[in-house]
Write a protein that holds these residues in place. Structure first.
Motif, PDB file in Angstrom:
ATOM      1  N   LYS A  82     -17.144  94.367 -42.914  1.00  0.00           N
ATOM      2  CA  LYS A  82     -16.366  93.501 -42.036  1.00  0.00           C
ATOM      3  C   LYS A  82     -16.754  92.024 -42.208  1.00  0.00           C
ATOM      4  N   TYR A  83     -18.044  91.784 -42.491  1.00  0.00           N
ATOM      5  CA  TYR A  83     -18.548  90.420 -42.600  1.00  0.00           C
ATOM      6  C   TYR A  83     -18.947  90.054 -44.028  1.00  0.00           C
ATOM      7  N   LEU A  84     -18.497  90.851 -44.995  1.00  0.00           N
ATOM      8  CA  LEU A  84     -18.905  90.646 -46.383  1.00  0.00           C
ATOM      9  C   LEU A  84     -18.520  89.263 -46.904  1.00  0.00           C
ATOM     10  N   GLU A  85     -17.274  88.865 -46.700  1.00  0.00           N
ATOM     11  CA  GLU A  85     -16.833  87.570 -47.203  1.00  0.00           C
ATOM     12  C   GLU A  85     -17.587  86.428 -46.523  1.00  0.00           C
ATOM     13  N   ALA A  86     -17.833  86.555 -45.252  1.00  0.00           N
ATOM     14  CA  ALA A  86     -18.597  85.527 -44.533  1.00  0.00           C
ATOM     15  C   ALA A  86     -20.024  85.449 -45.083  1.00  0.00           C
ATOM     16  N   THR A  87     -20.590  86.584 -45.413  1.00  0.00           N
ATOM     17  CA  THR A  87     -21.930  86.613 -46.006  1.00  0.00           C
ATOM     18  C   THR A  87     -21.922  85.924 -47.359  1.00  0.00           C
ATOM     19  N   TYR A  88     -20.941  86.251 -48.194  1.00  0.00           N
ATOM     20  CA  TYR A  88     -20.821  85.604 -49.508  1.00  0.00           C
ATOM     21  C   TYR A  88     -20.679  84.084 -49.358  1.00  0.00           C
ATOM     22  N   LYS A  89     -19.804  83.662 -48.451  1.00  0.00           N
ATOM     23  CA  LYS A  89     -19.573  82.223 -48.254  1.00  0.00           C
ATOM     24  C   LYS A  89     -20.849  81.521 -47.810  1.00  0.00           C
ATOM     25  N   GLU A  90     -21.559  82.139 -46.874  1.00  0.00           N
ATOM     26  CA  GLU A  90     -22.797  81.542 -46.366  1.00  0.00           C
ATOM     27  C   GLU A  90     -23.818  81.391 -47.496  1.00  0.00           C
ATOM     28  N   LEU A  91     -24.003  82.447 -48.287  1.00  0.00           N
ATOM     29  CA  LEU A  91     -24.964  82.392 -49.389  1.00  0.00           C
ATOM     30  C   LEU A  91     -24.528  81.386 -50.454  1.00  0.00           C
ATOM     31  N   LEU A  92     -23.245  81.320 -50.711  1.00  0.00           N
ATOM     32  CA  LEU A  92     -22.710  80.406 -51.715  1.00  0.00           C
ATOM     33  C   LEU A  92     -22.932  78.954 -51.300  1.00  0.00           C
ATOM     34  N   ASN A  93     -22.821  78.678 -50.019  1.00  0.00           N
ATOM     35  CA  ASN A  93     -22.917  77.306 -49.521  1.00  0.00           C
ATOM     36  C   ASN A  93     -24.334  76.872 -49.170  1.00  0.00           C
ATOM     37  N   ASN A  94     -25.303  77.783 -49.255  1.00  0.00           N
ATOM     38  CA  ASN A  94     -26.692  77.442 -48.937  1.00  0.00           C
ATOM     39  C   ASN A  94     -27.295  76.474 -49.941  1.00  0.00           C
ATOM     40  N   GLY A  95     -26.786  76.475 -51.171  1.00  0.00           N
ATOM     41  CA  GLY A  95     -27.371  75.637 -52.200  1.00  0.00           C
ATOM     42  C   GLY A  95     -28.681  76.204 -52.718  1.00  0.00           C
ATOM     43  N   ASN A  96     -28.898  77.492 -52.489  1.00  0.00           N
ATOM     44  CA  ASN A  96     -30.121  78.163 -52.898  1.00  0.00           C
ATOM     45  C   ASN A  96     -29.825  78.994 -54.148  1.00  0.00           C
ATOM     46  N   TYR A  97     -30.604  78.789 -55.193  1.00  0.00           N
ATOM     47  CA  TYR A  97     -30.364  79.490 -56.452  1.00  0.00           C
ATOM     48  C   TYR A  97     -30.540  81.003 -56.315  1.00  0.00           C
ATOM     49  N   GLU A  98     -31.523  81.420 -55.545  1.00  0.00           N
ATOM     50  CA  GLU A  98     -31.748  82.857 -55.365  1.00  0.00           C
ATOM     51  C   GLU A  98     -30.560  83.510 -54.654  1.00  0.00           C
ATOM     52  N   ASP A  99     -29.927  82.784 -53.755  1.00  0.00           N
ATOM     53  CA  ASP A  99     -28.746  83.318 -53.072  1.00  0.00           C
ATOM     54  C   ASP A  99     -27.597  83.519 -54.057  1.00  0.00           C
ATOM     55  N   LEU A 100     -27.458  82.614 -55.021  1.00  0.00           N
ATOM     56  CA  LEU A 100     -26.428  82.793 -56.053  1.00  0.00           C
ATOM     57  C   LEU A 100     -26.722  84.036 -56.874  1.00  0.00           C
ATOM     58  N   VAL A 101     -27.986  84.258 -57.210  1.00  0.00           N
ATOM     59  CA  VAL A 101     -28.381  85.459 -57.960  1.00  0.00           C
ATOM     60  C   VAL A 101     -28.067  86.707 -57.135  1.00  0.00           C
ATOM     61  N   LYS A 102     -28.332  86.658 -55.841  1.00  0.00           N
ATOM     62  CA  LYS A 102     -28.028  87.798 -54.966  1.00  0.00           C
ATOM     63  C   LYS A 102     -26.540  88.126 -54.986  1.00  0.00           C
ATOM     64  N   ILE A 103     -25.706  87.092 -54.925  1.00  0.00           N
ATOM     65  CA  ILE A 103     -24.258  87.321 -54.969  1.00  0.00           C
ATOM     66  C   ILE A 103     -23.871  87.946 -56.300  1.00  0.00           C
ATOM     67  N   ILE A 104     -24.389  87.402 -57.388  1.00  0.00           N
ATOM     68  CA  ILE A 104     -24.062  87.929 -58.722  1.00  0.00           C
ATOM     69  C   ILE A 104     -24.477  89.387 -58.831  1.00  0.00           C
ATOM     70  N   LYS A 105     -25.685  89.702 -58.419  1.00  0.00           N
ATOM     71  CA  LYS A 105     -26.174  91.087 -58.509  1.00  0.00           C
ATOM     72  C   LYS A 105     -25.361  92.025 -57.622  1.00  0.00           C
ATOM     73  N   THR A 106     -25.136  91.604 -56.395  1.00  0.00           N
ATOM     74  CA  THR A 106     -24.423  92.452 -55.435  1.00  0.00           C
ATOM     75  C   THR A 106     -22.997  92.739 -55.897  1.00  0.00           C
ATOM     76  N   THR A 107     -22.271  91.699 -56.267  1.00  0.00           N
ATOM     77  CA  THR A 107     -20.872  91.884 -56.660  1.00  0.00           C
ATOM     78  C   THR A 107     -20.774  92.691 -57.956  1.00  0.00           C
ATOM     79  N   TYR A 108     -21.689  92.437 -58.879  1.00  0.00           N
ATOM     80  CA  TYR A 108     -21.696  93.197 -60.131  1.00  0.00           C
ATOM     81  C   TYR A 108     -21.931  94.689 -59.853  1.00  0.00           C
ATOM     82  N   LEU A 109     -22.939  94.993 -59.056  1.00  0.00           N
ATOM     83  CA  LEU A 109     -23.262  96.388 -58.749  1.00  0.00           C
ATOM     84  C   LEU A 109     -22.136  97.076 -57.977  1.00  0.00           C
ATOM     85  N   ARG A 110     -21.530  96.352 -57.051  1.00  0.00           N
ATOM     86  CA  ARG A 110     -20.423  96.944 -56.277  1.00  0.00           C
ATOM     87  C   ARG A 110     -19.232  97.265 -57.180  1.00  0.00           C
ATOM     88  N   ASN A 111     -18.905  96.349 -58.086  1.00  0.00           N
ATOM     89  CA  ASN A 111     -17.784  96.607 -58.991  1.00  0.00           C
ATOM     90  C   ASN A 111     -18.122  97.689 -60.020  1.00  0.00           C
TER      91      ASN A 111
END
Length: 161
Positions: A82-111
């Motif tokens: 329910k909050y997946l997109e909001a989580t992605y947006k928050e991590l994307l906008n943090n400006g934190n490199y590790e958060d970008l890696v988390k998004i890449i790993k999560t989305t890759y594994l889910r797909n």
């Protein structure tokens, strides 16, 4: 203050400063820059950077440290659809490199999981995967003096050791 031909991050985009101009009417100095992947777009931003949209590129040392830590960075856990997109947006906008890696790993594994179960891949996951990859790899490419493809290959080698 940055100089002409410096690379900077404006919001999430890697930009090259084309020139520094003075606006005598407004009484300020501003950077004229273009994103590295869209020369047709010209961005003017005051050199004072009061809004905080402008920052330095990651150093080569920090980039190597980040890449070496990628295998240890976990994907997002306890995903609430329910909050997946909001989580992605928050991590994307943090400006934190590790958060970008988390998004890449999560989305890759889910797909990957969807593909393995003969399901259609998620458009939402694909969109955020591409955005996180673009933001991270463009910056790493400039920092490490590589192409984006060379960065991808380098990361692939490190992750698959």
């Amino acid at each position: 203050m940055y100089k002409k031909d410096d690379y900077v991050i404006y919001k999430h985009e890697v930009c090259k400063i084309k020139e520094i101009k003075e606006n005598k009417f407004m009484g300020n100095t501003y950077y004229v820059m273009t994103p590295i992947d869209d020369d047709s777009l010209i961005i003017d931003i005051p050199t004072e950077n009061k809004m905080g949209f402008l920052r330095d590129i990651i150093s080569a040392k920090e980039a190597h440290n980040l890449i070496n830590r990628i295998p240890e960075i976990d994907p997002i856990d306890n995903i609430n659809e329910k909050y997946l997109e909001a989580t992605y947006k928050e991590l994307l906008n943090n400006g934190n490199y590790e958060d970008l890696v988390k998004i890449i790993k999560t989305t890759y594994l889910r797909n990957e999981d969807r593909i393995n179960n003969n399901k259609k891949i998620s458009e939402k996951d694909s969109t955020y995967f591409k955005l996180a990859e673009k933001y991270l790899y463009n910056e790493l490419a400039i920092s490490l003096n590589m192409t984006v493809q060379e960065v991808k290959n380098y990361i692939f080698e490190i992750v698959n050791k």
